[in-house]
Write a protein that holds these residues in place. Structure first.
Motif, PDB file in Angstrom:
ATOM      1  N   ALA A 213       0.826  -1.203   0.000  1.00  8.75           N
ATOM      2  CA  ALA A 213       0.000   0.000   0.000  1.00  8.75           C
ATOM      3  C   ALA A 213       0.867   1.262   0.000  1.00  8.75           C
ATOM      4  O   ALA A 213       0.562   2.246  -0.691  1.00  8.75           O
ATOM      5  CB  ALA A 213      -0.923  -0.005   1.224  1.00  8.75           C
ATOM      6  N   LEU A 214       1.958   1.244   0.764  1.00 12.26           N
ATOM      7  CA  LEU A 214       2.866   2.393   0.788  1.00 12.26           C
ATOM      8  C   LEU A 214       3.508   2.598  -0.577  1.00 12.26           C
ATOM      9  O   LEU A 214       3.668   3.740  -1.035  1.00 12.26           O
ATOM     10  CB  LEU A 214       3.930   2.184   1.864  1.00 12.26           C
ATOM     11  CG  LEU A 214       4.950   3.307   2.049  1.00 12.26           C
ATOM     12  CD1 LEU A 214       4.258   4.597   2.477  1.00 12.26           C
ATOM     13  CD2 LEU A 214       6.015   2.911   3.083  1.00 12.26           C
ATOM     14  N   ALA A 215       3.868   1.500  -1.233  1.00 12.37           N
ATOM     15  CA  ALA A 215       4.467   1.622  -2.562  1.00 12.37           C
ATOM     16  C   ALA A 215       3.461   2.159  -3.576  1.00 12.37           C
ATOM     17  O   ALA A 215       3.818   2.942  -4.469  1.00 12.37           O
ATOM     18  CB  ALA A 215       5.006   0.262  -3.009  1.00 12.37           C
ATOM     19  N   ALA A 216       2.202   1.763  -3.448  1.00  7.44           N
ATOM     20  CA  ALA A 216       1.177   2.256  -4.371  1.00  7.44           C
ATOM     21  C   ALA A 216       1.007   3.762  -4.249  1.00  7.44           C
ATOM     22  O   ALA A 216       0.823   4.465  -5.252  1.00  7.44           O
ATOM     23  CB  ALA A 216      -0.147   1.537  -4.095  1.00  7.44           C
ATOM     24  N   VAL A 217       1.074   4.274  -3.035  1.00  5.60           N
ATOM     25  CA  VAL A 217       0.983   5.726  -2.838  1.00  5.60           C
ATOM     26  C   VAL A 217       2.155   6.429  -3.528  1.00  5.60           C
ATOM     27  O   VAL A 217       1.996   7.516  -4.092  1.00  5.60           O
ATOM     28  CB  VAL A 217       0.953   6.055  -1.327  1.00  5.60           C
ATOM     29  CG1 VAL A 217       1.035   7.561  -1.100  1.00  5.60           C
ATOM     30  CG2 VAL A 217      -0.317   5.498  -0.688  1.00  5.60           C
ATOM     31  N   ALA A 218       3.328   5.805  -3.507  1.00  5.03           N
ATOM     32  CA  ALA A 218       4.515   6.431  -4.110  1.00  5.03           C
ATOM     33  C   ALA A 218       4.412   6.522  -5.624  1.00  5.03           C
ATOM     34  O   ALA A 218       5.118   7.337  -6.239  1.00  5.03           O
ATOM     35  CB  ALA A 218       5.766   5.637  -3.725  1.00  5.03           C
ATOM     36  N   VAL A 219       3.563   5.726  -6.247  1.00  2.08           N
ATOM     37  CA  VAL A 219       3.397   5.794  -7.699  1.00  2.08           C
ATOM     38  C   VAL A 219       2.755   7.115  -8.113  1.00  2.08           C
ATOM     39  O   VAL A 219       3.079   7.684  -9.171  1.00  2.08           O
ATOM     40  CB  VAL A 219       2.553   4.603  -8.200  1.00  2.08           C
ATOM     41  CG1 VAL A 219       2.248   4.744  -9.688  1.00  2.08           C
ATOM     42  CG2 VAL A 219       3.277   3.286  -7.946  1.00  2.08           C
ATOM     43  N   LEU A 220       1.864   7.631  -7.284  1.00  5.29           N
ATOM     44  CA  LEU A 220       0.995   8.739  -7.697  1.00  5.29           C
ATOM     45  C   LEU A 220       1.745  10.010  -8.079  1.00  5.29           C
ATOM     46  O   LEU A 220       1.498  10.565  -9.165  1.00  5.29           O
ATOM     47  CB  LEU A 220      -0.026   9.026  -6.585  1.00  5.29           C
ATOM     48  CG  LEU A 220      -0.923   7.837  -6.204  1.00  5.29           C
ATOM     49  CD1 LEU A 220      -1.866   8.229  -5.075  1.00  5.29           C
ATOM     50  CD2 LEU A 220      -1.698   7.354  -7.414  1.00  5.29           C
ATOM     51  N   PRO A 221       2.659  10.535  -7.242  1.00  6.53           N
ATOM     52  CA  PRO A 221       3.342  11.765  -7.676  1.00  6.53           C
ATOM     53  C   PRO A 221       4.171  11.586  -8.935  1.00  6.53           C
ATOM     54  O   PRO A 221       4.270  12.505  -9.756  1.00  6.53           O
ATOM     55  CB  PRO A 221       4.221  12.132  -6.474  1.00  6.53           C
ATOM     56  CG  PRO A 221       4.373  10.881  -5.687  1.00  6.53           C
ATOM     57  CD  PRO A 221       3.108  10.127  -5.893  1.00  6.53           C
ATOM     58  N   TRP A 222       4.748  10.399  -9.118  1.00  3.87           N
ATOM     59  CA  TRP A 222       5.556  10.180 -10.315  1.00  3.87           C
ATOM     60  C   TRP A 222       4.698  10.097 -11.570  1.00  3.87           C
ATOM     61  O   TRP A 222       5.154  10.479 -12.661  1.00  3.87           O
ATOM     62  CB  TRP A 222       6.401   8.923 -10.143  1.00  3.87           C
ATOM     63  CG  TRP A 222       7.470   9.114  -9.118  1.00  3.87           C
ATOM     64  CD1 TRP A 222       7.520   8.589  -7.867  1.00  3.87           C
ATOM     65  CD2 TRP A 222       8.628   9.943  -9.240  1.00  3.87           C
ATOM     66  NE1 TRP A 222       8.634   9.025  -7.201  1.00  3.87           N
ATOM     67  CE2 TRP A 222       9.331   9.859  -8.019  1.00  3.87           C
ATOM     68  CE3 TRP A 222       9.137  10.740 -10.259  1.00  3.87           C
ATOM     69  CZ2 TRP A 222      10.516  10.549  -7.797  1.00  3.87           C
ATOM     70  CZ3 TRP A 222      10.319  11.428 -10.041  1.00  3.87           C
ATOM     71  CH2 TRP A 222      10.987  11.327  -8.829  1.00  3.87           C
ATOM     72  N   LEU A 223       3.468   9.637 -11.450  1.00  6.09           N
ATOM     73  CA  LEU A 223       2.565   9.661 -12.599  1.00  6.09           C
ATOM     74  C   LEU A 223       2.338  11.089 -13.079  1.00  6.09           C
ATOM     75  O   LEU A 223       2.326  11.364 -14.286  1.00  6.09           O
ATOM     76  CB  LEU A 223       1.225   9.010 -12.235  1.00  6.09           C
ATOM     77  CG  LEU A 223       1.189   7.490 -12.176  1.00  6.09           C
ATOM     78  CD1 LEU A 223      -0.178   7.025 -11.670  1.00  6.09           C
ATOM     79  CD2 LEU A 223       1.480   6.882 -13.549  1.00  6.09           C
ATOM     80  N   VAL A 224       2.148  11.999 -12.132  1.00 10.14           N
ATOM     81  CA  VAL A 224       1.940  13.399 -12.497  1.00 10.14           C
ATOM     82  C   VAL A 224       3.197  13.981 -13.132  1.00 10.14           C
ATOM     83  O   VAL A 224       3.134  14.697 -14.141  1.00 10.14           O
ATOM     84  CB  VAL A 224       1.529  14.220 -11.257  1.00 10.14           C
ATOM     85  CG1 VAL A 224       1.329  15.683 -11.634  1.00 10.14           C
ATOM     86  CG2 VAL A 224       0.248  13.649 -10.649  1.00 10.14           C
ATOM     87  N   VAL A 225       4.371  13.685 -12.549  1.00  8.05           N
ATOM     88  CA  VAL A 225       5.620  14.201 -13.108  1.00  8.05           C
ATOM     89  C   VAL A 225       5.831  13.688 -14.527  1.00  8.05           C
ATOM     90  O   VAL A 225       6.231  14.437 -15.431  1.00  8.05           O
ATOM     91  CB  VAL A 225       6.807  13.815 -12.204  1.00  8.05           C
ATOM     92  CG1 VAL A 225       8.124  14.192 -12.865  1.00  8.05           C
ATOM     93  CG2 VAL A 225       6.691  14.497 -10.848  1.00  8.05           C
ATOM     94  N   VAL A 226       5.558  12.409 -14.734  1.00  9.24           N
ATOM     95  CA  VAL A 226       5.747  11.827 -16.064  1.00  9.24           C
ATOM     96  C   VAL A 226       4.835  12.497 -17.091  1.00  9.24           C
ATOM     97  O   VAL A 226       5.228  12.716 -18.247  1.00  9.24           O
ATOM     98  CB  VAL A 226       5.497  10.306 -16.021  1.00  9.24           C
ATOM     99  CG1 VAL A 226       5.435   9.725 -17.423  1.00  9.24           C
ATOM    100  CG2 VAL A 226       6.598   9.625 -15.229  1.00  9.24           C
TER     101      VAL A 226
END
Length: 439
Positions: A213-226
């Motif tokens: 679950a913690l790793a899934a949260v970390a995906v979110l900001p990088w999706l926006v940056v990408v």
């Protein structure tokens, strides 16, 4: 790496200078980093903050997949019918995966952009951590663990590139923030996995999977940056033409080799400490509970020191004195473990915790030993991949010496002996050099 390849990470390119790394002062763009004045519009205000959030969340996820397994290894062995040999192999798999997959990070970053690879790395950690307890056997568990470790490996390599690209004038403070978050994630997973497992019903499968679950949260900001890549790349293309970067032959740089060996020896010391220090204390008469707390203290020392040390390092032209100081703390700790492991246990734990902060120092030097984006990504991949390969035999050799000698004299002598070359190569790596000048 070309500037366009860094579009995922940095704002639109603009005028650049050839300044060296300042000590957390105003940002001074450097050659080949794809960094410039903030992009126009709202993105120029919030995107750097989002990158910082992404860095912190990514760092929090770079160790729980490993330390949570260590906390529940006995239950995992019983649940999967795992042999002792395979369980022992698990302790060496992380370093092997870091070396094997980390070396691919530069090529992947050139093709897709570093931001996209970090995002994919966080997704791989999520899928691997969630899936591995439920794949039904040892083979599936190992395969899913390798997927998570691959995500960790490429992210390990690219974090210094992200920092250098976005914050070239704040390498020390941002590396410190990243290192502190990494140490915090390591400590939290070690301390909370067992209590969370009990709170969630006692199943080791749930206790391991919950960290996804913690790793899934970390995906979110990088999706926006990408998603900003195309706009930022377009802005970069609209600027004046820039001279191409000279190719960097990393293997011809003495500083790169020194940094790789330093990274490998400090990783060896860290893995030996995490794997064997509690047993040293227990064999000296310290209770199992207290031995675990002592290890937690050693790991927790990295949280504040990992923030302070990189900032201090960037204020120094030569990081050799810091290397020597950390090495002497390690030698003092090993001497204490040899002479009076139980009587001075808390002091030795603190000294070993200080010594293990050679890791954030190594990361900081990676960012300081190159002036170009190509140099940073190649140096990071080379130093970490070669370094992790060097670290693989250490814990296994300590276990073999302990088994055949029946005591801790020879293993501790080995640990102390390895600290001497670590200091020597660290001093060489800490010289005020750039790999572009040597290659």
């Amino acid at each position: 790496m070309a500037d366009d390849d860094l579009a995922t990470l940095g704002p639109a390119a603009g005028p650049r200078t050839t300044s060296t790394d300042p000590a957390d002062g105003p940002q001074h763009p450097q050659p080949g980093l794809g960094h410039a004045a903030p992009a126009a519009g709202p993105a120029g205000r919030w995107l750097p903050r989002l990158v910082i959030a992404g860095l912190v969340l990514a760092a929090l996820n770079l160790r729980p997949a490993i330390t949570s397994l260590g906390a529940l290894l006995e239950e995992v062995r019983a649940g999967l019918g795992m042999s002792g040999t395979v369980a022992g192999l698990l302790t060496s798999v992380p370093a092997l995966c870091f070396a094997a997959f980390g070396i691919a990070a530069p090529r992947l970053a050139r093709r897709w952009g570093p931001g996209a690879i970090v995002c994919a790395g966080m997704a791989a950690i999520t899928v691997g951590v969630v899936a591995r307890p439920y794949l039904g056997g040892t083979g599936g568990f190992l395969a899913a663990s390798a997927l998570a470790l691959a995500g960790i490996a490429v992210s390990n390599v690219l974090m210094p590139v992200v920092i250098k690209s976005w914050f070239p004038g704040r390498v020390g403070s941002m590396t410190g923030l990243y290192s502190m978050a990494l140490a915090l994630g390591t400590s939290l997973a070690a301390a909370l996995t067992v209590p969370m497992t009990e709170a969630l019903g006692g199943s080791w499968r749930t206790g391991l999977a919950v960290w996804g679950a913690l790793a899934a949260v970390a995906v979110l900001p990088w999706l926006v940056v990408v998603r900003q890549r195309r706009a930022l790349a377009g802005a970069a293309a609209s600027t004046a033409a820039r001279p191409p970067e000279a190719p960097v032959r990393i293997t011809s740089s003495p500083t790169a080799w020194a940094l790789a060996v330093f990274f490998g020896l400090q990783a060896t010391a860290a893995y030996i400490t995490m794997g064997w220090m509690p047993q040293i204390f227990r064999d000296a008469g310290v209770s199992a509970g207290t031995a675990g707390v002592l290890l937690a203290v050693t790991m927790a020392m990295g949280v504040p020191l990992s923030f302070v040390l990189p900032r201090l390092a960037t204020r120094m032209r030569h990081q050799g004195p810091l290397v020597v100081l950390l090495g002497l703390c390690g030698l003092a700790g090993y001497t204490g473990l040899w002479l009076a492991p139980a009587a001075g246990a808390w002091a030795w734990a603190l000294l070993m915790g200080i010594s293990n902060c050679a890791f954030p120092l190594a990361l900081t030097m990676i960012g300081m030993r190159s002036t170009s984006s190509a140099g940073v990504v190649k140096l990071s991949a080379f130093a970490q991949s070669v370094g992790y390969l060097i670290s693989i035999p250490g814990p296994l050799l300590v276990g073999t010496l302990y088994q055949h000698s029946g005591g801790w004299g020879l293993p501790i002598a080995l640990m102390a002996g390895l600290m001497v070359p670590q200091i020597a190569v660290g001093v060489l790596a800490g010289r005020d050099r750039r790999i572009e000048d040597e290659a």
